[in-house]
Design a protein around this motif. Sequence first.
Motif, PDB file in Angstrom:
ATOM      1  N   PHE A   1      19.193  91.894-102.427  1.00 37.28           N
ATOM      2  CA  PHE A   1      19.311  93.356-102.299  1.00 37.28           C
ATOM      3  C   PHE A   1      20.772  93.827-102.287  1.00 37.28           C
ATOM      4  N   LEU A   2      21.710  92.884-102.085  1.00 38.55           N
ATOM      5  CA  LEU A   2      23.131  93.266-102.052  1.00 38.55           C
ATOM      6  C   LEU A   2      23.786  93.240-103.440  1.00 38.55           C
ATOM      7  N   VAL A   3      23.068  92.662-104.420  1.00 35.25           N
ATOM      8  CA  VAL A   3      23.720  92.386-105.708  1.00 35.25           C
ATOM      9  C   VAL A   3      24.258  93.662-106.369  1.00 35.25           C
ATOM     10  N   GLN A   4      23.413  94.701-106.423  1.00 31.37           N
ATOM     11  CA  GLN A   4      23.835  95.911-107.127  1.00 31.37           C
ATOM     12  C   GLN A   4      25.081  96.523-106.503  1.00 31.37           C
ATOM     13  N   GLN A   5      25.040  96.681-105.175  1.00 33.70           N
ATOM     14  CA  GLN A   5      26.196  97.336-104.532  1.00 33.70           C
ATOM     15  C   GLN A   5      27.444  96.459-104.628  1.00 33.70           C
ATOM     16  N   LEU A   6      27.281  95.139-104.577  1.00 33.57           N
ATOM     17  CA  LEU A   6      28.453  94.257-104.715  1.00 33.57           C
ATOM     18  C   LEU A   6      28.999  94.313-106.139  1.00 33.57           C
ATOM     19  N   ASN A   7      28.093  94.326-107.114  1.00 34.01           N
ATOM     20  CA  ASN A   7      28.559  94.396-108.506  1.00 34.01           C
ATOM     21  C   ASN A   7      29.320  95.686-108.776  1.00 34.01           C
ATOM     22  N   ASP A   8      28.879  96.784-108.138  1.00 34.68           N
ATOM     23  CA  ASP A   8      29.611  98.052-108.304  1.00 34.68           C
ATOM     24  C   ASP A   8      31.045  97.918-107.785  1.00 34.68           C
ATOM     25  N   VAL A   9      31.175  97.283-106.616  1.00 37.12           N
ATOM     26  CA  VAL A   9      32.520  97.109-106.034  1.00 37.12           C
ATOM     27  C   VAL A   9      33.349  96.176-106.919  1.00 37.12           C
ATOM     28  N   ILE A  10      32.720  95.116-107.415  1.00 43.86           N
ATOM     29  CA  ILE A  10      33.439  94.152-108.272  1.00 43.86           C
ATOM     30  C   ILE A  10      33.884  94.827-109.574  1.00 43.86           C
ATOM     31  N   ASP A  11      32.999  95.665-110.140  1.00 41.72           N
ATOM     32  CA  ASP A  11      33.371  96.370-111.391  1.00 41.72           C
ATOM     33  C   ASP A  11      34.606  97.245-111.176  1.00 41.72           C
ATOM     34  N   ASP A  12      34.609  98.007-110.085  1.00 40.70           N
ATOM     35  CA  ASP A  12      35.780  98.855-109.789  1.00 40.70           C
ATOM     36  C   ASP A  12      37.035  98.004-109.616  1.00 40.70           C
ATOM     37  N   PHE A  13      36.849  96.875-108.953  1.00 43.00           N
ATOM     38  CA  PHE A  13      37.980  95.969-108.700  1.00 43.00           C
ATOM     39  C   PHE A  13      38.528  95.435-110.034  1.00 43.00           C
ATOM     40  N   HIS A  14      37.622  95.094-110.950  1.00 44.56           N
ATOM     41  CA  HIS A  14      38.048  94.594-112.260  1.00 44.56           C
ATOM     42  C   HIS A  14      38.837  95.662-113.033  1.00 44.56           C
ATOM     43  N   VAL A  15      38.335  96.898-112.990  1.00 47.50           N
ATOM     44  CA  VAL A  15      39.020  97.980-113.717  1.00 47.50           C
ATOM     45  C   VAL A  15      40.442  98.121-113.181  1.00 47.50           C
ATOM     46  N   TRP A  16      40.572  98.118-111.872  1.00 46.93           N
ATOM     47  CA  TRP A  16      41.900  98.269-111.265  1.00 46.93           C
ATOM     48  C   TRP A  16      42.780  97.063-111.604  1.00 46.93           C
ATOM     49  N   MET A  17      42.234  95.853-111.535  1.00 46.85           N
ATOM     50  CA  MET A  17      43.049  94.665-111.817  1.00 46.85           C
ATOM     51  C   MET A  17      43.484  94.636-113.286  1.00 46.85           C
ATOM     52  N   ASN A  18      42.608  95.115-114.173  1.00 45.87           N
ATOM     53  CA  ASN A  18      42.995  95.219-115.589  1.00 45.87           C
ATOM     54  C   ASN A  18      44.224  96.087-115.735  1.00 45.87           C
ATOM     55  N   LYS A  19      44.178  97.242-115.048  1.00 41.97           N
ATOM     56  CA  LYS A  19      45.311  98.182-115.123  1.00 41.97           C
ATOM     57  C   LYS A  19      46.594  97.533-114.636  1.00 41.97           C
ATOM     58  N   MET A  20      46.464  96.701-113.620  1.00 45.06           N
ATOM     59  CA  MET A  20      47.635  96.071-113.012  1.00 45.06           C
ATOM     60  C   MET A  20      48.041  94.790-113.737  1.00 45.06           C
ATOM     61  N   GLY A  21      47.232  94.402-114.738  1.00 43.04           N
ATOM     62  CA  GLY A  21      47.548  93.176-115.483  1.00 43.04           C
ATOM     63  C   GLY A  21      47.262  91.905-114.700  1.00 43.04           C
ATOM     64  N   ILE A  22      46.323  91.984-113.749  1.00 49.90           N
ATOM     65  CA  ILE A  22      45.969  90.783-112.960  1.00 49.90           C
ATOM     66  C   ILE A  22      44.778  90.107-113.620  1.00 49.90           C
ATOM     67  N   ASP A  23      44.974  88.866-114.031  1.00 47.57           N
ATOM     68  CA  ASP A  23      43.950  88.153-114.797  1.00 47.57           C
ATOM     69  C   ASP A  23      43.051  87.344-113.846  1.00 47.57           C
ATOM     70  N   PHE A  24      42.086  88.031-113.267  1.00 45.24           N
ATOM     71  CA  PHE A  24      41.148  87.343-112.359  1.00 45.24           C
ATOM     72  C   PHE A  24      39.813  88.082-112.393  1.00 45.24           C
ATOM     73  N   ARG A  25      38.738  87.329-112.557  1.00 42.79           N
ATOM     74  CA  ARG A  25      37.399  87.914-112.621  1.00 42.79           C
ATOM     75  C   ARG A  25      36.499  87.269-111.576  1.00 42.79           C
ATOM     76  N   VAL A  26      35.576  88.077-111.067  1.00 46.12           N
ATOM     77  CA  VAL A  26      34.638  87.573-110.052  1.00 46.12           C
ATOM     78  C   VAL A  26      33.213  87.809-110.541  1.00 46.12           C
ATOM     79  N   LYS A  27      32.375  86.780-110.393  1.00 42.77           N
ATOM     80  CA  LYS A  27      30.954  86.911-110.753  1.00 42.77           C
ATOM     81  C   LYS A  27      30.117  86.541-109.544  1.00 42.77           C
ATOM     82  N   ILE A  28      28.946  87.148-109.462  1.00 44.07           N
ATOM     83  CA  ILE A  28      28.009  86.750-108.407  1.00 44.07           C
ATOM     84  C   ILE A  28      27.087  85.670-108.953  1.00 44.07           C
ATOM     85  N   PHE A  29      26.905  84.601-108.178  1.00 40.93           N
ATOM     86  CA  PHE A  29      25.899  83.586-108.509  1.00 40.93           C
ATOM     87  C   PHE A  29      24.848  83.645-107.410  1.00 40.93           C
TER      88      PHE A  29
END
Length: 393
Positions: A121-149
């Motif tokens: 039940f946490l997957v959707q809300q966590l993925n939303d936070v991770i997506d925002d984090f990815h967008v921001w890290m892209n802007k900052m040029g930080i090459d790191f991605r997180v996936k939920i398993f």
Amino acid sequence: MSKKNLKRLDLIFKNEHDGEKILLKTLARPSQEIVNDLIISGLKGRGGAGYPTGLKWKLASEAKGEMKYVICNADEGEPGTFKDREILSQVPNKVLVGMAVCARIIGAHQGFIYLRGEYKFLVQQLNDVIDDFHVWMNKMGIDFRVKIFLGSGAYICGEETALFESMEGFRGEPRNKPPFPTQSGYRGMPTVINNVETLAHTYSIFKYGPEMFKDLGVQDSRGSKVFSVSGDTPIPGIYELEFGMSVQKFVEDFGDGDTKAVQVGGAAGFCVPRKRFANTKIGYQGKLTGESLPTGGSMMIFNSSRSMYNVLHNYLDFFVEESCGQCTPCRVGTQQLLLGIEAVKKGERPSDYLNRLLDLAENMRVTAKCGLGQSVANSFSSIVENFKEEMIY
Ligand code: SF4
């Protein structure tokens, strides 16, 4: 019962909206300095094993590998433990900041959150936070991605090497150690695997400095700890408290006035009877002597209405069900312990048969392959030795 003297901390759950600022500020520092801060802070793994976090990151940074990985262990399955669920629900950004800093230090570009299957039940809300984090890290040029398993509901997959097996598509069975994950973890590559709470604590250390963290707690048990409090208590829930408190103080704060035992650390932990409340502290030190007891977070309180036979029976049922079956001492031993206490309780075996069961449990401590089988003796011996009269016919 008044609980007004209960001293709660809010390092972890304080909602701070400066994750991006703290991450940039931390990444601007040399890796060695950050690792040194973690070592100075005294932060140890909050999953229960208590390995120093700074040292783990340092070892992975020095290891050689084509790829490296950061894994957040959110396979929270210990009975009575539900604190990582709350950390991921309330302050997931702190965990992501910890993972991103770790990734930079060790040279990883991919991270995973291994989430307990029951927390789907946490997957959707966590993925939303991770997506925002990815967008921001892209802007900052930080090459790191997180996936939920998402796990599939096996307790053993919280053991780090069984977790890797599971992620690689195999049965969740522990590997032999060494090699340790910092040398050979996920896909055989150097991997840092940290508990959710451990990663969230790194955020506080990056923000407030190591001394603040070190000033909390005692000796080898520094900082605060998040506890899941359940059982016979008027105030069940999640609490962040300073390390090093006595079980006596814990019972005064959380008990219902009739507490006869506290199970520290879930089914894999120790049962503390009333006569030892005052002399037992919560922390990493002396775990084998029983003077201090570590816990991944579970604190279960039992009052005098509870049957400790039933409590132990429940734990053994759990271990029989969750043993992966790979090694004989655990696969057969858990079943024999369960059958054994049933036989004594029904009068089919004499009461001194309990001594043979205690020997079996201690044998499992030294011969079982992983922490699951090795830790069965913790609850078994501490309950049978302290509540023997409740075990017999
Ligand atoms: Fe599997 Fe138990 Fe052996 Fe661990 S101790 S490897 S869980 S059978």
